[in-house]
Write a protein that holds these residues in place. Structure first.
Motif, PDB file in Angstrom:
ATOM      1  N   THR A 105       0.863  -1.188   0.000  1.00 35.15           N
ATOM      2  CA  THR A 105       0.000   0.000   0.000  1.00 35.15           C
ATOM      3  C   THR A 105       0.892   1.228   0.000  1.00 35.15           C
ATOM      4  OG1 THR A 105      -1.817  -1.105   1.128  1.00 35.15           O
ATOM      5  CG2 THR A 105      -1.724   1.291   1.319  1.00 35.15           C
ATOM      6  N   ILE A 106       0.703   2.057  -1.000  1.00 33.87           N
ATOM      7  CA  ILE A 106       1.481   3.299  -1.108  1.00 33.87           C
ATOM      8  C   ILE A 106       0.504   4.461  -1.000  1.00 33.87           C
ATOM      9  CG2 ILE A 106       2.972   4.685  -2.618  1.00 33.87           C
ATOM     10  CD1 ILE A 106       4.046   2.049  -3.766  1.00 33.87           C
ATOM     11  N   ALA A 107       0.812   5.398  -0.094  1.00 33.36           N
ATOM     12  CA  ALA A 107      -0.066   6.561   0.083  1.00 33.36           C
ATOM     13  C   ALA A 107       0.493   7.742  -0.697  1.00 33.36           C
ATOM     14  CB  ALA A 107      -0.158   6.909   1.566  1.00 33.36           C
ATOM     15  N   LEU A 108      -0.379   8.438  -1.394  1.00 26.68           N
ATOM     16  CA  LEU A 108       0.006   9.670  -2.088  1.00 26.68           C
ATOM     17  C   LEU A 108      -0.737  10.833  -1.436  1.00 26.68           C
ATOM     18  CD1 LEU A 108       1.189  11.430  -4.376  1.00 26.68           C
ATOM     19  CD2 LEU A 108      -0.650  10.616  -5.870  1.00 26.68           C
ATOM     20  N   ILE A 109       0.036  11.745  -0.848  1.00 28.72           N
ATOM     21  CA  ILE A 109      -0.557  12.915  -0.193  1.00 28.72           C
ATOM     22  C   ILE A 109      -0.241  14.139  -1.061  1.00 28.72           C
ATOM     23  CG2 ILE A 109      -0.624  14.318   1.904  1.00 28.72           C
ATOM     24  CD1 ILE A 109       0.427  11.903   3.466  1.00 28.72           C
ATOM     25  N   PRO A 110      -1.264  14.698  -1.724  1.00 27.44           N
ATOM     26  CA  PRO A 110      -1.016  15.826  -2.622  1.00 27.44           C
ATOM     27  C   PRO A 110      -0.900  17.138  -1.848  1.00 27.44           C
ATOM     28  CG  PRO A 110      -3.348  15.345  -2.545  1.00 27.44           C
ATOM     29  CD  PRO A 110      -2.681  14.333  -1.642  1.00 27.44           C
ATOM     30  N   GLY A 111      -0.558  18.216  -2.547  1.00 27.08           N
ATOM     31  CA  GLY A 111      -0.563  19.552  -1.928  1.00 27.08           C
ATOM     32  C   GLY A 111      -1.981  19.942  -1.537  1.00 27.08           C
ATOM     33  N   LEU A 112      -2.920  19.627  -2.407  1.00 28.68           N
ATOM     34  CA  LEU A 112      -4.357  19.787  -2.134  1.00 28.68           C
ATOM     35  C   LEU A 112      -5.113  18.875  -3.092  1.00 28.68           C
ATOM     36  CD1 LEU A 112      -5.815  23.133  -3.576  1.00 28.68           C
ATOM     37  CD2 LEU A 112      -3.647  22.183  -4.272  1.00 28.68           C
ATOM     38  N   THR A 113      -6.335  18.514  -2.730  1.00 28.00           N
ATOM     39  CA  THR A 113      -7.024  17.488  -3.530  1.00 28.00           C
ATOM     40  C   THR A 113      -7.723  18.051  -4.773  1.00 28.00           C
ATOM     41  OG1 THR A 113      -8.837  17.761  -1.991  1.00 28.00           O
ATOM     42  CG2 THR A 113      -7.447  15.823  -1.684  1.00 28.00           C
ATOM     43  N   THR A 114      -8.103  19.324  -4.736  1.00 32.20           N
ATOM     44  CA  THR A 114      -8.969  19.850  -5.802  1.00 32.20           C
ATOM     45  C   THR A 114      -8.197  20.648  -6.847  1.00 32.20           C
ATOM     46  OG1 THR A 114      -9.350  21.756  -4.415  1.00 32.20           O
ATOM     47  CG2 THR A 114     -10.990  19.976  -4.314  1.00 32.20           C
ATOM     48  N   ASP A 115      -7.034  20.180  -7.217  1.00 31.56           N
ATOM     49  CA  ASP A 115      -6.154  20.909  -8.132  1.00 31.56           C
ATOM     50  C   ASP A 115      -5.841  19.956  -9.290  1.00 31.56           C
ATOM     51  OD1 ASP A 115      -3.797  21.809  -9.380  1.00 31.56           O
ATOM     52  OD2 ASP A 115      -2.925  22.576  -7.517  1.00 31.56           O
ATOM     53  N   GLY A 116      -6.131  20.398 -10.519  1.00 29.65           N
ATOM     54  CA  GLY A 116      -5.896  19.554 -11.694  1.00 29.65           C
ATOM     55  C   GLY A 116      -4.495  18.972 -11.740  1.00 29.65           C
ATOM     56  N   PHE A 117      -3.546  19.718 -11.223  1.00 31.69           N
ATOM     57  CA  PHE A 117      -2.160  19.230 -11.210  1.00 31.69           C
ATOM     58  C   PHE A 117      -2.053  17.923 -10.420  1.00 31.69           C
ATOM     59  CE2 PHE A 117       1.954  18.981  -9.068  1.00 31.69           C
ATOM     60  CZ  PHE A 117       2.829  19.050 -10.145  1.00 31.69           C
ATOM     61  N   TYR A 118      -2.636  17.907  -9.217  1.00 32.22           N
ATOM     62  CA  TYR A 118      -2.516  16.701  -8.376  1.00 32.22           C
ATOM     63  C   TYR A 118      -3.494  15.614  -8.822  1.00 32.22           C
ATOM     64  CZ  TYR A 118       0.445  19.609  -5.480  1.00 32.22           C
ATOM     65  OH  TYR A 118       1.457  20.427  -5.043  1.00 32.22           O
ATOM     66  N   ILE A 119      -4.615  16.022  -9.420  1.00 32.35           N
ATOM     67  CA  ILE A 119      -5.562  15.027  -9.946  1.00 32.35           C
ATOM     68  C   ILE A 119      -4.871  14.247 -11.074  1.00 32.35           C
ATOM     69  CG2 ILE A 119      -7.751  14.778 -11.213  1.00 32.35           C
ATOM     70  CD1 ILE A 119      -8.739  17.258  -9.507  1.00 32.35           C
ATOM     71  N   THR A 120      -4.104  14.970 -11.879  1.00 31.07           N
ATOM     72  CA  THR A 120      -3.368  14.324 -12.971  1.00 31.07           C
ATOM     73  C   THR A 120      -2.228  13.471 -12.424  1.00 31.07           C
ATOM     74  OG1 THR A 120      -3.872  16.311 -14.239  1.00 31.07           O
ATOM     75  CG2 THR A 120      -2.269  14.797 -15.204  1.00 31.07           C
ATOM     76  N   MET A 121      -1.579  13.961 -11.392  1.00 28.73           N
ATOM     77  CA  MET A 121      -0.516  13.178 -10.746  1.00 28.73           C
ATOM     78  C   MET A 121      -1.084  11.852 -10.217  1.00 28.73           C
ATOM     79  SD  MET A 121       1.823  14.065  -7.415  1.00 28.73           S
ATOM     80  CE  MET A 121       2.584  15.516  -8.059  1.00 28.73           C
ATOM     81  N   ARG A 122      -2.264  11.934  -9.638  1.00 29.05           N
ATOM     82  CA  ARG A 122      -2.902  10.725  -9.100  1.00 29.05           C
ATOM     83  C   ARG A 122      -3.157   9.712 -10.222  1.00 29.05           C
ATOM     84  NH1 ARG A 122      -8.788  10.542  -6.101  1.00 29.05           N
ATOM     85  NH2 ARG A 122      -8.691   8.373  -5.453  1.00 29.05           N
ATOM     86  N   LYS A 123      -3.585  10.203 -11.390  1.00 33.41           N
ATOM     87  CA  LYS A 123      -3.844   9.275 -12.504  1.00 33.41           C
ATOM     88  C   LYS A 123      -2.577   8.534 -12.907  1.00 33.41           C
ATOM     89  CE  LYS A 123      -7.879  10.881 -14.915  1.00 33.41           C
ATOM     90  NZ  LYS A 123      -8.421  11.427 -16.164  1.00 33.41           N
ATOM     91  N   GLY A 124      -1.464   9.261 -12.975  1.00 34.62           N
ATOM     92  CA  GLY A 124      -0.190   8.616 -13.316  1.00 34.62           C
ATOM     93  C   GLY A 124       0.206   7.608 -12.251  1.00 34.62           C
ATOM     94  N   ALA A 125      -0.006   7.996 -10.990  1.00 34.92           N
ATOM     95  CA  ALA A 125       0.334   7.103  -9.881  1.00 34.92           C
ATOM     96  C   ALA A 125      -0.528   5.842  -9.938  1.00 34.92           C
ATOM     97  CB  ALA A 125       0.127   7.829  -8.551  1.00 34.92           C
ATOM     98  N   GLN A 126      -1.813   6.023 -10.270  1.00 33.74           N
ATOM     99  CA  GLN A 126      -2.730   4.872 -10.334  1.00 33.74           C
ATOM    100  C   GLN A 126      -2.327   3.932 -11.472  1.00 33.74           C
ATOM    101  OE1 GLN A 126      -5.386   4.398  -7.955  1.00 33.74           O
ATOM    102  NE2 GLN A 126      -5.007   2.369  -8.842  1.00 33.74           N
ATOM    103  N   ALA A 127      -1.880   4.509 -12.583  1.00 28.78           N
ATOM    104  CA  ALA A 127      -1.453   3.675 -13.721  1.00 28.78           C
ATOM    105  C   ALA A 127      -0.281   2.784 -13.302  1.00 28.78           C
ATOM    106  CB  ALA A 127      -1.057   4.555 -14.906  1.00 28.78           C
ATOM    107  N   ALA A 128       0.659   3.355 -12.573  1.00 27.66           N
ATOM    108  CA  ALA A 128       1.799   2.552 -12.118  1.00 27.66           C
ATOM    109  C   ALA A 128       1.353   1.526 -11.081  1.00 27.66           C
ATOM    110  CB  ALA A 128       2.886   3.458 -11.537  1.00 27.66           C
ATOM    111  N   ALA A 129       0.447   1.953 -10.191  1.00 22.97           N
ATOM    112  CA  ALA A 129      -0.037   1.039  -9.147  1.00 22.97           C
ATOM    113  C   ALA A 129      -0.747  -0.153  -9.785  1.00 22.97           C
ATOM    114  CB  ALA A 129      -0.974   1.779  -8.189  1.00 22.97           C
ATOM    115  N   ASP A 130      -1.555   0.112 -10.805  1.00 18.02           N
ATOM    116  CA  ASP A 130      -2.261  -0.983 -11.494  1.00 18.02           C
ATOM    117  C   ASP A 130      -1.257  -1.930 -12.142  1.00 18.02           C
ATOM    118  OD1 ASP A 130      -4.588   0.192 -10.723  1.00 18.02           O
ATOM    119  OD2 ASP A 130      -5.077   1.062 -12.685  1.00 18.02           O
ATOM    120  N   ALA A 131      -0.240  -1.345 -12.774  1.00 16.12           N
ATOM    121  CA  ALA A 131       0.749  -2.180 -13.474  1.00 16.12           C
ATOM    122  C   ALA A 131       1.525  -3.061 -12.496  1.00 16.12           C
ATOM    123  CB  ALA A 131       1.702  -1.290 -14.261  1.00 16.12           C
ATOM    124  N   LEU A 132       1.724  -2.558 -11.281  1.00 12.77           N
ATOM    125  CA  LEU A 132       2.571  -3.275 -10.322  1.00 12.77           C
ATOM    126  C   LEU A 132       1.765  -4.060  -9.286  1.00 12.77           C
ATOM    127  CD1 LEU A 132       5.140  -0.378  -9.750  1.00 12.77           C
ATOM    128  CD2 LEU A 132       5.568  -2.516 -10.977  1.00 12.77           C
TER     129      LEU A 132
END
Ligand code: T6T
Length: 325
Positions: free
Chosen positions: A29-56
């Protein structure tokens, strides 16, 4: 005898293909804590993180505060530490104020990787300083980003006149470095440009818009503004529009929310510097996983930029870097 030997050889080679039970069974389990949740920058970061999490085959937890502020981020971090994830990826909202709260994670044996922003000097694993314990820093080169912004704004204003930086607040590594790079480039290579005092907006676009109008009221010869992050840039651009100065006061924006497309097409924003937050998230998860499975990890991973303007914003190879909503 031959058959037994052949069967034994087959058994050995078959078992060699199967990963050891411990590595195979463990679901990290890897936790990702963004600067804030409602910012397109971190929402996009989460998508990239999820893609890697799914792959692994990793379980990704995304937990953050509704605003960019250490006062609200630290309790989120404490709650995440209490759940004992296998690793923490975090965008610390202050270079200094997150050091001790993050040390608690590290002391509890939870590896820490910072994404987007850093703590201390951002140079980790050196044995120097008291904030070098994170394993890695994965981010844009923000000094370079500020330099690129300065060059773009200088070009847009014909290399002369008054400009200022619309920024969030001091103490955030990313936006501090963008301002530093911007001012360094202006001082070194653009003698005809005067950089007025920075306006800090606390990540509030409305405040950034009123500040633009106030600076313009004091300096009717203002020709440009650098918005050093998404909300600073959107706010400054709105301020320019409200002041009726579209096209006269040039705007260079850091970050690329989808709304930037209209702003570029109408001439309100000249240039947007898109970061690659999905890459940051992806490599964050991959780095944490590498560490958890016994691989070494680079102490720093730099991700790139895509420069958007009217000439290229319709190109799908460029617009794919617009942030998700
Ligand atoms: O610019 C990004 C991020 O890099 C910065 O650290 C904080 O602001 C943003 O999230 C954009 O809002």
């Amino acid at each position: 005898k031959k058959i037994v030997a052949a069967l034994a050889a087959l058994a050995i080679s078959a078992s060699a293909l199967v990963a050891p039970a411990s590595a195979q069974d463990k679901k990290y389990t890897i936790a990702l804590i963004p600067g804030l949740t409602t910012d397109g920058f971190y929402i996009t970061m989460r998508k990239g993180a999820q893609a890697a999490a799914d792959a692994l085959g990793v379980n990704l937890v995304f937990q953050g505060a509704p605003d960019f502020n250490p006062v609200t981020q630290v309790p989120v971090l404490d709650a995440v530490i209490a759940k004992k994830p296998d690793a923490i990826l975090i965008a610390p909202t202050d270079k200094v104020q997150l050091v001790e709260p993050l040390r608690k994670a590290s002391d509890a044996g939870i590896p820490v990787i910072t994404v987007d922003t850093f703590i201390g000097s951002g140079v980790y694993q050196t044995g120097a300083g008291d904030a070098d314990f994170p394993l890695s820093y994965i981010a844009s080169d923000n000094v370079l980003g500020g330099e690129i912004a300065a060059r773009a704004l200088a070009k847009a204003i014909g290399d002369k006149g008054k400009v200022y930086v619309s920024n969030v607040k001091p103490g955030i590594s990313t936006t501090d470095q963008r301002e530093e790079g911007f001012k360094k480039e202006m001082a070194a290579n653009h003698p005809g440009i005067t950089v007025l005092e920075t306006q800090f907006n606390d990540n509030d676009a409305n405040k950034a818009a009123s500040q633009l109008q106030a600076v313009f009221a004091r300096n009717p010869d203002l020709v440009g503004v650098f918005g050093a992050n998404l909300f600073s840039a959107l706010g400054a651009a709105n301020g320019v529009q409200q002041a009726g100065q579209t096209g006269t006061v040039k705007v260079v924006a850091f970050d690329a929310p989808t709304s930037i497309v209209d702003n570029i097409n109408t001439g309100l924003v000249d240039v947007a510097i898109a970061q690659h937050p999905a890459e940051i998230g992806y490599f964050g998860v991959v780095s944490a996983y590498a560490h958890l499975t016994g691989q070494s990890v680079p102490v720093a991973i730099g991700t790139g930029f895509t420069i958007m303007d009217k000439s290229n914003i319709a190109d799908p190879n460029i617009s794919k870097y617009l942030y998700s909503e």
